[in-house]
Every structure is written in structure tokens, then in C-alpha cells.
Design an enzyme around this catalytic site. Structure first.
Site, PDB file in Angstrom:
ATOM      1  CD  GLU A 185      -9.326  -3.104  -3.849  1.00  0.00           C
ATOM      2  OE1 GLU A 185      -9.551  -1.957  -3.425  1.00  0.00           O
ATOM      3  OE2 GLU A 185      -8.185  -3.492  -4.168  1.00  0.00           O
ATOM      4  CD1 TRP A 212      -3.442   7.833  -2.579  1.00  0.00           C
ATOM      5  CD2 TRP A 212      -4.168   9.293  -1.041  1.00  0.00           C
ATOM      6  NE1 TRP A 212      -2.547   8.880  -2.536  1.00  0.00           N
ATOM      7  CE2 TRP A 212      -2.971   9.791  -1.597  1.00  0.00           C
ATOM      8  CE3 TRP A 212      -4.812  10.044  -0.058  1.00  0.00           C
ATOM      9  CZ2 TRP A 212      -2.400  11.005  -1.202  1.00  0.00           C
ATOM     10  CZ3 TRP A 212      -4.258  11.252   0.337  1.00  0.00           C
ATOM     11  CH2 TRP A 212      -3.052  11.732  -0.221  1.00  0.00           C
ATOM     12  CE  LYS A 213      -6.180  -0.280  -4.179  1.00  0.00           C
ATOM     13  NZ  LYS A 213      -5.984  -1.692  -4.451  1.00  0.00           N
ATOM     14  N   GLY A 227      -2.213   2.018  -7.023  1.00  0.00           N
ATOM     15  CA  GLY A 227      -2.695   1.893  -5.652  1.00  0.00           C
ATOM     16  C   GLY A 227      -1.590   2.177  -4.651  1.00  0.00           C
ATOM     17  N   GLY A 228      -0.990   1.116  -4.114  1.00  0.00           N
ATOM     18  CA  GLY A 228      -0.006   1.243  -3.033  1.00  0.00           C
ATOM     19  C   GLY A 228       1.081   2.275  -3.279  1.00  0.00           C
ATOM     20  CG  HIS A 253     -10.969  -0.709  -7.636  1.00  0.00           C
ATOM     21  ND1 HIS A 253     -10.736  -1.848  -6.898  1.00  0.00           N
ATOM     22  CD2 HIS A 253      -9.758  -0.219  -7.993  1.00  0.00           C
ATOM     23  CE1 HIS A 253      -9.426  -2.031  -6.819  1.00  0.00           C
ATOM     24  NE2 HIS A 253      -8.808  -1.067  -7.472  1.00  0.00           N
ATOM     25  CD  GLU A 298      -6.975  -1.071 -11.229  1.00  0.00           C
ATOM     26  OE1 GLU A 298      -5.973  -0.438 -10.927  1.00  0.00           O
ATOM     27  OE2 GLU A 298      -7.925  -1.248 -10.461  1.00  0.00           O
TER      28      GLU A 298
HETATM   29  P1  PGA Z   1      -1.946  -1.609  -6.576  1.00  0.00           P
HETATM   30  O1  PGA Z   1      -3.513  -1.255  -6.738  1.00  0.00           O
HETATM   31  O2  PGA Z   1      -1.190  -0.599  -7.404  1.00  0.00           O
HETATM   32  O3  PGA Z   1      -1.676  -1.472  -5.109  1.00  0.00           O
HETATM   33  O4  PGA Z   1      -1.767  -3.003  -7.098  1.00  0.00           O
HETATM   34  C1  PGA Z   1      -4.035  -0.802  -7.945  1.00  0.00           C
HETATM   35  C2  PGA Z   1      -5.510  -0.559  -7.813  1.00  0.00           C
HETATM   36  O5  PGA Z   1      -6.206  -1.345  -7.147  1.00  0.00           O
HETATM   37  O6  PGA Z   1      -6.045   0.426  -8.369  1.00  0.00           O
END
Ligand code: PGA
Length: 250
Positions: free
Chosen positions: A99, A12-13, A233-234, A97, A167
Site C-alpha cells: 500500500e 492494523w493499517k 492484516g484484517g 508495504h 505479500e
Molecule cells: P490482509 O492484509 O491479511 O488483510 O490480507 C495483509 C497485509 O496487508 O499485511
């Protein structure tokens, strides 16, 4: 060795206030009505972990977090430890991750220390690796991601429950995905890197694909050789979309 049960994990970030608990509740309810072939997890912001854990109690939905500090406690303002996350009801945690690697400068060594911390607290780590677009264009993808496996997976993971997530940085949140052949090439190389790092125990953990996984591409991605699930993610933020991806795993 039998293929590990697939894992579909939502990330969910930094999204979700209290109202988002209902999305998790819907996923949990759907899994009770019709169990999934895959194990299913939602890795939520720390503020929601305890509420999610309570809301989905008694279902098969696994609640996880998105990061931990490597120390069990200490003067680390703003951080939470693996023990705290487990105490809040989490069973799993995403680590390193991209990020975290790019925005917070997390190195492979930090990832490995956090993986040990997760095991110490009984959390199942999902360790992330992935190349940038520049690295892919330079033909360095396999060297980069296999190097990340070597540096980020501590020996202690052998025989323990964990997952690796591949990823590609350029595929995250962009709507771009590698070709199925590129995904297969990466996952086959990562499997070998895991065996090199952990011995035969490196065959047991699923390798998730992550980066723009959506309801309409999940099925084809999930059938690629050595793809053992997805990190989403999204498309994990809405129960309806996430469940379509869960069902695409069988
Ligand atoms: P995304 O993100 O599905 O929105 O591309 C994946 C993630 O960063 O784990």
C-alpha cells in the site's frame, strides 16, 4: 543453520481508536498465560504505539509501527522518524508495504533507505515485497519479487534482526491466497535472493507470508517450506482471531 524463530506480526493499517488497545492487551495477557512458539508483534497506527507499548509492558508482545521517514528529523510535515517511533515504544516497523509502494509511490531505494533508518534507531524492520496480479499473470512473479529484494535490502541488514514479508498484492484484503505450491516457490526463490543480496546472513531472517492469512488457513501456510511466519492484516484486529493464528504457529 537452525530455522529462525517464527514471527507472527499483525498489521492494523489505518484501523483502531483508543478502544483497540484492549485487543492488544488481550493478546499480551494470553501470551503471558501460555507463551507462544512464535514471536508475536502488533504493528499499530502511530497514534496508538505509545498506548499499546504501555498497555502490554512486561509481556512478550512486541509493539511496532507501519512506516517511518528515512531522516532522523526535519521539515517533513506529517511524517515520523524511526527515532520517534522507537521513542514511543516501538521495537519493530513494517516497511515498503504494497500500500505504501502503490499509493505513495515508494520505490526499492526508498525502502532500502528506510531499512537503514530503522536499524539506526534500533527498530527491527519487516521489509515487504510482492507481485501484482498483472505481474503474476505475465509470469514475472519471481523476477519482480527477487528484484525487490535486491533493491530493498541494504547491506547493513546483514547480521541484524529483520524479516522479509512476501505479500502478493492481489492476495491482500481479498480473501484470495496463492496455492501452497505457489507460496513455496516464491519463498524458496526469496531465500536465494536474500543470500545473493546479503551472503550467508541472508539465511537468518524469517520470510513471512502475508495476504488473507486467517485462522482457518494459517496452519497449512505456516508449514510450507521457508515460510517463517505471517504478516496478518484484517485478522489481526480482533485478539481472538489473531491468537488463533499465533497458536497455529505451534
Ligand atoms: P490482509 O492484509 O491479511 O488483510 O490480507 C495483509 C497485509 O496487508 O499485511
Amino acid at each position: 543453520m537452525a530455522a529462525p524463530r517464527p514471527l507472527i506480526a499483525g498489521n492494523w493499517k489505518m484501523f483502531g481508536l483508543g478502544g483497540a488497545v484492549d485487543e492488544a492487551r488481550q493478546v499480551a495477557a494470553a501470551l503471558l498465560v501460555k507463551p507462544a512458539k512464535a514471536r508475536v508483534a502488533i504493528c499499530a497506527p502511530s497514534t496508538l504505539v505509545e498506548r499499546l507499548a504501555r498497555a502490554v509492558e512486561g509481556s512478550s508482545l512486541i509493539v511496532g509501527g507501519q512506516d517511518i521517514h528515512a531522516e532522523p528529523s526535519g521539515a517533513y510535515t506529517g511524517d515520523i522518524s524511526a527515532e520517534m517511533l522507537a521513542d514511543a515504544g516501538a521495537k519493530m516497523v513494517i516497511l515498503a508495504h504494497s500500500e505504501r509502494r502503490s499509493v505513495y509511490g515508494e520505490t526499492d531505494a526508498v525502502a532500502a533507505a528506510k531499512a537503514k533508518a530503522a536499524l539506526r534507531a534500533g527498530l527491527e524492520p519487516i521489509v515487504c515485497v510482492g507481485e501484482t496480479l498483472a505481474e503474476r499473470q505475465a509470469g514475472r512473479t519471481l523476477e519482480v519479487i527477487c528484484g525487490q529484494v535486491k533493491g530493498s535490502l541494504p547491506q547493513e541488514l546483514a547480521g541484524r534482526a529483520f524479516a522479509l514479508a512476501y505479500e502478493p498484492v492481489w492476495a491482500i484484503g481479498t480473501g484470495l491466497t496463492p496455492t501452497l505450491a505457489q507460496i513455496e516457490e516464491a519463498h524458496v526463490a526469496l531465500r536465494q535472493a536474500m543470500v545473493d543480496a546479503l551472503g550467508e546472513a541472508g539465511r537468518a531472517a524469517p520470510i513471512l507470508y502475508g495476504g488473507s492469512v486467517k485462522p482457518d488457513n494459517a496452519a497449512e501456510i505456516l508449514q510450507v517450506r521457508d515460510v517463517g511466519g505471517a504478516l496478518v492484516g484484517g485478522a489481526s484486529l480482533k485478539a481472538e482471531d489473531f491468537l488463533k493464528i499465533v497458536r497455529a504457529a505451534g
